[in-house]
Write a protein that holds these residues in place. Structure first.
Motif, short mmCIF file in Angstrom:
data_model
loop_
_atom_site.label_atom_id
_atom_site.label_comp_id
_atom_site.label_asym_id
_atom_site.label_seq_id
_atom_site.Cartn_x
_atom_site.Cartn_y
_atom_site.Cartn_z
N LYS A 21 1.37 -39.44 -42.05
CA LYS A 21 2.35 -40.52 -42.12
C LYS A 21 3.64 -40.14 -41.40
O LYS A 21 4.12 -40.86 -40.52
N ALA A 22 4.21 -38.99 -41.78
CA ALA A 22 5.54 -38.62 -41.29
C ALA A 22 5.51 -38.07 -39.87
O ALA A 22 6.29 -38.49 -39.01
N LYS A 23 4.60 -37.13 -39.60
CA LYS A 23 4.55 -36.50 -38.28
C LYS A 23 3.72 -37.32 -37.30
O LYS A 23 4.09 -37.48 -36.14
N GLY A 24 2.58 -37.83 -37.78
CA GLY A 24 1.72 -38.60 -36.90
C GLY A 24 2.20 -40.02 -36.67
O GLY A 24 1.84 -40.65 -35.68
N GLY A 25 2.98 -40.53 -37.61
CA GLY A 25 3.48 -41.89 -37.48
C GLY A 25 2.44 -42.96 -37.74
O GLY A 25 2.61 -44.11 -37.33
N HIS A 26 1.35 -42.60 -38.43
CA HIS A 26 0.27 -43.54 -38.64
C HIS A 26 0.51 -44.42 -39.87
O HIS A 26 1.29 -44.06 -40.76
N GLU A 27 -0.17 -45.53 -39.90
CA GLU A 27 -0.11 -46.45 -41.03
C GLU A 27 -1.14 -45.97 -42.06
O GLU A 27 -2.33 -45.95 -41.79
N LEU A 28 -0.68 -45.58 -43.26
CA LEU A 28 -1.54 -44.91 -44.22
C LEU A 28 -1.90 -45.77 -45.43
O LEU A 28 -1.03 -46.44 -46.00
N THR A 29 -3.16 -45.70 -45.80
CA THR A 29 -3.65 -46.20 -47.09
C THR A 29 -4.30 -45.02 -47.78
O THR A 29 -5.11 -44.30 -47.17
N VAL A 30 -3.96 -44.78 -49.03
CA VAL A 30 -4.48 -43.61 -49.73
C VAL A 30 -5.29 -44.01 -50.95
O VAL A 30 -5.04 -45.04 -51.59
N TYR A 31 -6.26 -43.17 -51.26
CA TYR A 31 -7.08 -43.34 -52.47
C TYR A 31 -7.18 -42.01 -53.20
O TYR A 31 -7.35 -40.96 -52.58
N ASN A 32 -7.08 -42.07 -54.50
CA ASN A 32 -7.34 -40.91 -55.34
C ASN A 32 -8.04 -41.38 -56.60
O ASN A 32 -7.80 -42.49 -57.09
#
Length: 290
Positions: A21-32
């Protein structure tokens, strides 16, 4: 910028997703599996939390995964709410779990049948490497799939290399763990000997770490070993899981791993001492107890 999902927010996955998210600048969806942890990640980093792997994977370009073992991996990929159900042709699944080469080949075949790329990409560098975004990533998979994944993996990697066909990344990680097992046992025995001999361990390591005996383990673990401190780091329980994978593979390919088998037994003794969650350097504690 790509649309990315990350499945599994443990001590490794949580910071790895953060770097995407921070370094890559990608749009993130997370699952746990524990949804509250996904919510906590989103509160810290932004993005979106999903309640199932399938929901997380829907509409994504890349889906990353870092879970516990083969069974966990199958559950989040081909289980009732598995991610592969929602991924479209041309997308890529990148698995950072340390698992068997067999499951990597199995899932790659299932993904390929759906037009989905699959890269087995286990990592080395521990929690500190994950937090600092300097992991070593060992990859297996088809050349085209790896070529798509490599620039995205770069967000949390210091080194990343394709080592062969599907399963090659997991085989490389086995080599990594085999080497570490012998190194940690050697370091534990050396520092145990030094303590029994009355040597100053700090002064000793200052000298020998600059020569042929030097290693990452010596540089990063001698201080905590000398303090008898083991309540941190890569857990013995996880190392035994990894060494079990190595030993099972060696029975198939005919490799002889006498030191690995012995160190695995020693880690079993550490577990009996109550050190299942101790760092792998706790082999020293086993020697001190005897």
């Amino acid at each position: 910028m790509a649309k990315v999902a990350f499945l599994g927010l443990g001590v490794m996955g949580y910071p790895m997703a953060g770097h995407l998210k921070a370094k890559g600048g990608h749009e993130l969806t997370v699952y746990n599996r524990t949804f509250a942890k996904a919510e906590a990640w989103v509160k810290q980093h932004g993005g979106r939390a999903a309640r199932t792997p399938k929901e997380a994977a829907e509409g994504q370009d890349f889906v990353f995964c870092c879970v516990g073992n083969d069974d966990d991996l199958r559950q989040v990929t081909i289980g009732p709410d598995g991610a592969l159900q929602a991924m479209g042709p041309g997308t890529v699944f990148i698995d950072n779990t340390t698992a068997s080469a067999d499951v990597a080949r199995e899932l790659q075949a299932k993904a390929k049948a759906l037009g989905i790329g699959f890269v087995d990409a286990p990592v080395s560098g521990g929690q500190a490497g994950a937090e600092n975004g300097v992991l070593t990533v060992m990859c297996g998979g088809e050349v085209s799939d790896y070529a798509k994944a490599e620039p995205v993996i770069a967000a949390y990697a210091r080194a990343c290399k394709r080592l062969g066909d599907p399963g090659a990344g997991q085989l490389a990680k086995m080599v990594n763990q085999i080497c570490i097992a012998g190194l940690v046992q050697g370091l534990a025995e050396g520092l145990h000997f030094a303590r029994k001999s009355g040597l100053d361990i700090e002064q000793l390591v200052e000298v020998i770490s600059k020569g042929a005996a030097g290693s990452w383990q010596m540089e990063n673990r001698h201080k905590t070993i000398n303090q008898d401190k083991f309540d941190f780091g890569f857990a013995v329980d996880w190392m035994r899981k990894d060494l079990g994978i190595c030993l099972a593979e060696s029975r198939r390919n005919g490799a002889h791993l006498p030191v690995t088998a012995l160190v695995d037994q020693f880690y079993g003794e550490v577990q009996t001492m109550g050190g299942g969650r101790w760092d792998t350097s706790s082999l020293f504690a086993r020697l001190e107890k005897k």
